[in-house]
Design a protein around this motif. Structure first.
Motif, PDB file in Angstrom:
ATOM      1  N   ARG A  18      13.015   1.189   3.756  1.00 16.82           N
ATOM      2  CA  ARG A  18      11.447   1.089   3.196  1.00 16.82           C
ATOM      3  C   ARG A  18      10.824  -0.020   4.150  1.00 16.82           C
ATOM      4  O   ARG A  18       9.734   0.098   4.721  1.00 16.82           O
ATOM      5  CB  ARG A  18      11.243   0.817   1.878  1.00 16.82           C
ATOM      6  N   SER A  19      11.436  -1.121   4.034  1.00 19.51           N
ATOM      7  CA  SER A  19      10.951  -2.124   4.775  1.00 19.51           C
ATOM      8  C   SER A  19      10.543  -2.145   6.176  1.00 19.51           C
ATOM      9  O   SER A  19       9.647  -2.518   6.952  1.00 19.51           O
ATOM     10  CB  SER A  19      11.693  -3.604   4.515  1.00 19.51           C
ATOM     11  N   GLN A  22       7.560  -0.099   6.643  1.00 23.96           N
ATOM     12  CA  GLN A  22       6.234  -0.696   6.689  1.00 23.96           C
ATOM     13  C   GLN A  22       6.093  -1.614   7.889  1.00 23.96           C
ATOM     14  O   GLN A  22       4.816  -1.586   8.113  1.00 23.96           O
ATOM     15  CB  GLN A  22       6.685  -1.704   5.420  1.00 23.96           C
ATOM     16  N   HIS A  26      10.853   3.944  11.576  1.00 22.60           N
ATOM     17  CA  HIS A  26      10.985   4.975  10.908  1.00 22.60           C
ATOM     18  C   HIS A  26      12.585   5.491  10.983  1.00 22.60           C
ATOM     19  O   HIS A  26      12.997   5.823  12.109  1.00 22.60           O
ATOM     20  CB  HIS A  26      10.073   6.119  10.934  1.00 22.60           C
ATOM     21  N   SER A  42       2.712   2.092  10.742  1.00 21.74           N
ATOM     22  CA  SER A  42       3.397   1.700   9.783  1.00 21.74           C
ATOM     23  C   SER A  42       2.877   2.609   8.723  1.00 21.74           C
ATOM     24  O   SER A  42       1.933   2.679   8.480  1.00 21.74           O
ATOM     25  CB  SER A  42       2.833   0.175   9.561  1.00 21.74           C
ATOM     26  N   LYS A  43       4.016   2.741   7.675  1.00 24.55           N
ATOM     27  CA  LYS A  43       3.683   3.455   6.368  1.00 24.55           C
ATOM     28  C   LYS A  43       4.622   3.050   5.300  1.00 24.55           C
ATOM     29  O   LYS A  43       5.676   2.527   5.651  1.00 24.55           O
ATOM     30  CB  LYS A  43       4.248   4.906   6.675  1.00 24.55           C
ATOM     31  N   ASP A  44       4.208   3.402   4.150  1.00 26.52           N
ATOM     32  CA  ASP A  44       4.844   2.808   2.981  1.00 26.52           C
ATOM     33  C   ASP A  44       6.096   4.000   2.495  1.00 26.52           C
ATOM     34  O   ASP A  44       5.346   5.016   1.979  1.00 26.52           O
ATOM     35  CB  ASP A  44       4.030   2.359   2.087  1.00 26.52           C
ATOM     36  N   TYR A  46       9.238   5.357   0.602  1.00 27.49           N
ATOM     37  CA  TYR A  46      10.326   5.142  -0.165  1.00 27.49           C
ATOM     38  C   TYR A  46      11.633   6.045   0.494  1.00 27.49           C
ATOM     39  O   TYR A  46      11.385   7.107   0.759  1.00 27.49           O
ATOM     40  CB  TYR A  46      10.085   5.772  -1.755  1.00 27.49           C
ATOM     41  N   GLU A  90       6.327   9.532   1.100  1.00 27.71           N
ATOM     42  CA  GLU A  90       5.420   8.523   1.265  1.00 27.71           C
ATOM     43  C   GLU A  90       5.173   7.905   0.012  1.00 27.71           C
ATOM     44  O   GLU A  90       4.734   8.607  -1.227  1.00 27.71           O
ATOM     45  CB  GLU A  90       4.338   8.917   2.085  1.00 27.71           C
ATOM     46  N   SER A  91       4.709   6.664  -0.114  1.00 22.19           N
ATOM     47  CA  SER A  91       4.080   5.966  -1.630  1.00 22.19           C
ATOM     48  C   SER A  91       3.148   6.456  -2.129  1.00 22.19           C
ATOM     49  O   SER A  91       2.775   6.606  -3.175  1.00 22.19           O
ATOM     50  CB  SER A  91       4.025   4.405  -1.414  1.00 22.19           C
ATOM     51  N   SER A  92       2.129   7.066  -1.170  1.00 17.52           N
ATOM     52  CA  SER A  92       0.802   7.865  -1.567  1.00 17.52           C
ATOM     53  C   SER A  92       1.070   9.223  -2.224  1.00 17.52           C
ATOM     54  O   SER A  92       0.506   9.615  -2.870  1.00 17.52           O
ATOM     55  CB  SER A  92      -0.190   8.180  -0.423  1.00 17.52           C
TER      56      SER A  92
END
Length: 176
Positions: A18-19, A22, A26, A42-44, A46, A90-92
């Protein structure tokens, strides 16, 4: 990227991935202790990792179950009679940040991993102890190879003991 996580720390491996996402790296694959990343925005994201054995049923149905829950298949790494399966979300996205949200499922996962790696650790330890014994009988005086095997055997025993103790601790924490 060269990185090593033991099976008792697969949650930390997910946090590491995950880090990296971010930071725009990927996760694509894992091979020989090396993580392969692809540079992008960059994406958040999980990442969750699960162990699926062949005895548990069809892999495609298993993956579909998680995809129906909002997780995407990222990668699989065969080991023993099963695979480490990497999922991402994705966290969204809707839903939780974990593939196992109930305590009993987490306990079952930790017990399954502990059993598999305990058996493997015992097998490897016995094999190394036998190699020590055979090597020791064949030599009149200790050689470098005997010391190397002793060090490797000690390392394997300590590593697998640590993993079993950590997984047992995680199980007990969840049971209380």
């Amino acid at each position: 990227m060269l990185k090593f996580f033991t099976v008792d720390n697969f949650e930390k491996e997910g946090m590491y991935l995950r880090s990296m996402a971010q930071k725009g790296w990927h996760f694509k694959a894992y091979k020989n202790f090396k993580y392969i990343f692809e540079k992008s925005e960059s994406k958040d994201v999980y990442y969750q990792i699960d162990y699926h054995s062949q005895a548990e049923g069809d892999k495609d149905e298993y993956i579909q179950f998680f995809e129906d829950s909002g997780w995407s298949f990222a990668f699989s790494y065969p080991i023993f009679d099963g695979e480490w399966i990497y999922f991402k979300k994705e966290s969204s996205a809707t839903g939780t940040a974990e593939i196992y949200t109930d305590t009993s499922s987490k306990i079952n996962l930790f017990q399954k991993i502990r059993k598999r790696w305990c058996l493997f650790g015992i097998f490897i330890s016995i094999f190394m102890i036998m190699a020590l014994f055979i090597n020791g009988l064949a030599l009149e005086s200790p050689s470098i190879s005997l010391y190397v095997i002793m060090i490797l055997a000690l390392f394997v025993i300590i590593l697998y003991s640590k993993m079993i103790v950590n997984l047992t601790r995680k199980i007990r924490q969840l049971q209380t």
